[in-house]
Design a protein around this motif. Sequence first.
Motif, short mmCIF file in Angstrom:
data_model
loop_
_atom_site.label_atom_id
_atom_site.label_comp_id
_atom_site.label_asym_id
_atom_site.label_seq_id
_atom_site.Cartn_x
_atom_site.Cartn_y
_atom_site.Cartn_z
N ARG A 70 0.85 -1.24 0.08
CA ARG A 70 -0.05 0.01 -0.09
C ARG A 70 0.72 1.31 0.09
O ARG A 70 0.33 2.52 0.17
CB ARG A 70 -0.94 -0.12 1.28
CG ARG A 70 -1.73 -1.27 1.48
CD ARG A 70 -2.81 -1.15 0.25
NE ARG A 70 -3.88 -2.18 0.53
CZ ARG A 70 -4.79 -2.65 -0.59
NH1 ARG A 70 -4.80 -2.01 -1.61
NH2 ARG A 70 -5.80 -3.50 -0.23
N ARG A 71 2.05 1.26 -0.13
CA ARG A 71 3.18 2.20 -0.28
C ARG A 71 2.71 3.35 -1.28
O ARG A 71 2.92 4.50 -0.69
CB ARG A 71 4.61 1.71 -0.55
CG ARG A 71 5.51 2.73 -0.74
CD ARG A 71 5.82 3.54 0.61
NE ARG A 71 7.03 4.38 0.32
CZ ARG A 71 6.79 5.47 -0.18
NH1 ARG A 71 5.50 6.10 -0.74
NH2 ARG A 71 7.92 6.39 -0.11
N ARG A 72 2.10 3.05 -2.22
CA ARG A 72 1.52 4.26 -3.19
C ARG A 72 0.75 5.10 -2.49
O ARG A 72 0.45 6.19 -3.12
CB ARG A 72 0.93 3.55 -4.51
CG ARG A 72 -0.25 2.96 -4.17
CD ARG A 72 -1.12 2.49 -5.23
NE ARG A 72 -2.27 1.72 -5.16
CZ ARG A 72 -3.45 2.31 -4.84
NH1 ARG A 72 -3.46 3.69 -4.93
NH2 ARG A 72 -4.52 1.94 -4.49
N LEU A 73 -0.06 4.84 -1.62
CA LEU A 73 -1.26 5.40 -1.00
C LEU A 73 -0.48 6.54 -0.06
O LEU A 73 -1.03 7.65 0.17
CB LEU A 73 -2.03 4.71 -0.12
CG LEU A 73 -2.85 3.74 -0.72
CD1 LEU A 73 -3.77 2.97 0.44
CD2 LEU A 73 -3.79 4.53 -1.67
N LEU A 74 0.68 6.74 0.15
CA LEU A 74 1.33 7.47 1.12
C LEU A 74 1.68 8.88 0.02
O LEU A 74 2.48 8.62 -0.70
CB LEU A 74 2.63 7.09 1.75
CG LEU A 74 2.54 5.98 2.77
CD1 LEU A 74 3.77 5.73 3.38
CD2 LEU A 74 1.32 6.20 3.65
#
Length: 474
Positions: free
Chosen positions: A197-201
Amino acid sequence: MYVGIDVGTSMVKAAAFDGTGRERAVAARPVGLALHGGVVEQDMEKVYAAVVAVLEELTRRVPEPVELAGLTGQGDGVWLVDGEGRPVRPAASWMDGRAHELVGRWLADGTFETVFRRTGSAMFPGCPGPLLAWLDRHEPKALDTAEAALYCKDMVFRRLTGAPATTDVSDASMPFLDPRTRTYDNRVVELLGLTHRRRLLAPVSDPVATAETRGEGLPAGTRIANGPYDLPACALGAGVTAPGDGLLIVGTCLASLVATTELDLSGEPAGLYISTDRPGHWLRAMPAMVGTAALDWVLSTTGVPHAEVDGLLADTPPGAHGVRVLPYFAPSGERAPFVEPRLRAELTGVSLESSKGDLVRATCEGIGYAARHCLDAAGLTGSLAVCGGGTRSAAWMRLLADVLGRPLRVVEGEVGARGAVLAAAERYGIPLDAKAWTEPTAVVEPDPGRAAYYAKGYREHLTRLDQARARARA
């Protein structure tokens, strides 16, 4: 005219200032919280609508052209938006408690401490790490749909300007930002099981992002800066920038902040280090979960109106006839200067002879002891400024000065909005006199006799707290 926008937990405000820092007008709208079973959420559309409404009201009342706007707001929580900046689901508030089991697990297995040693962030259930991990387990489709997991002010900035989703170093400080490099620590993301879910940061804008408004609330083309969030914005608005100086925000959240140039990640993990616009300068923050919310609950339960608080405090002696309150009322427990997700408030020493005044005074004293604990842990050595809704009670300010045993520089008005303007002016290179903008409105001195009484009471408070923490862990 300079406009500061403060998107609070229960109230959205916008304030107009002239070039000398004089507050010209304030517009405000309440916003609701939905509470059920430890879940605390907010409707993002209603929050944004309140922002637009207060800005429209403010610009009607003060018709001068808007030179500049600064934006701040509540921190933590998770505000999931799609590619247009629209909500994917209701915002999970910083007061949310649904992820307490995850935090408990990370406390037990060492993840919690590892994260603190890397980032200076002591996670609590309502911060983005645990909330995103909970949503990943229970609402993965919401995360699949979202473009970004923002903070409150970032959502508002996105909608007001149409600018790409970003955040700033202050909001990003909890819990993913490395305070030394001012970038996300991907190892922390991995430890929380969120690498996928790193892209959500949201990208971290350093310095804070700027853009022009699209015409909702403010005239199209108005220059606006995004950030910092409300705690560091209040520090700027109160003039707390010198190392060792502190700020106590007596609001919904009882926040204690101390300016520092030292990054010490040893000791008991608690609170956080908030990165500021100046590299190498942080705010050691101990944001306790419940401030005025604890007093509001007691007043509502006892049927006492706010207007009677000063009179009751004046008529009730120190010690409240033996009534004692541990003021940990939040459904997610406490996060500063320690983390206990299962800690709850305690009321002791009550009898049929206890009065409403005893209950009110004991609550105010309990909040004062909690503030002293936080300020001690944060390393306060210099002067102390105080702001927030609690400053409207002169009797409570006198009580706080006595409990804390030190003078209080009371800074009234919309301090967060003021700090947002100062941050925006710095970003745009507009020379405002920060000292003039942050002058205290009063200085409250402690009474030596009462201060000595409360020093003993503080030691007793710490003993009761240790016992309550042990029960919470049992």
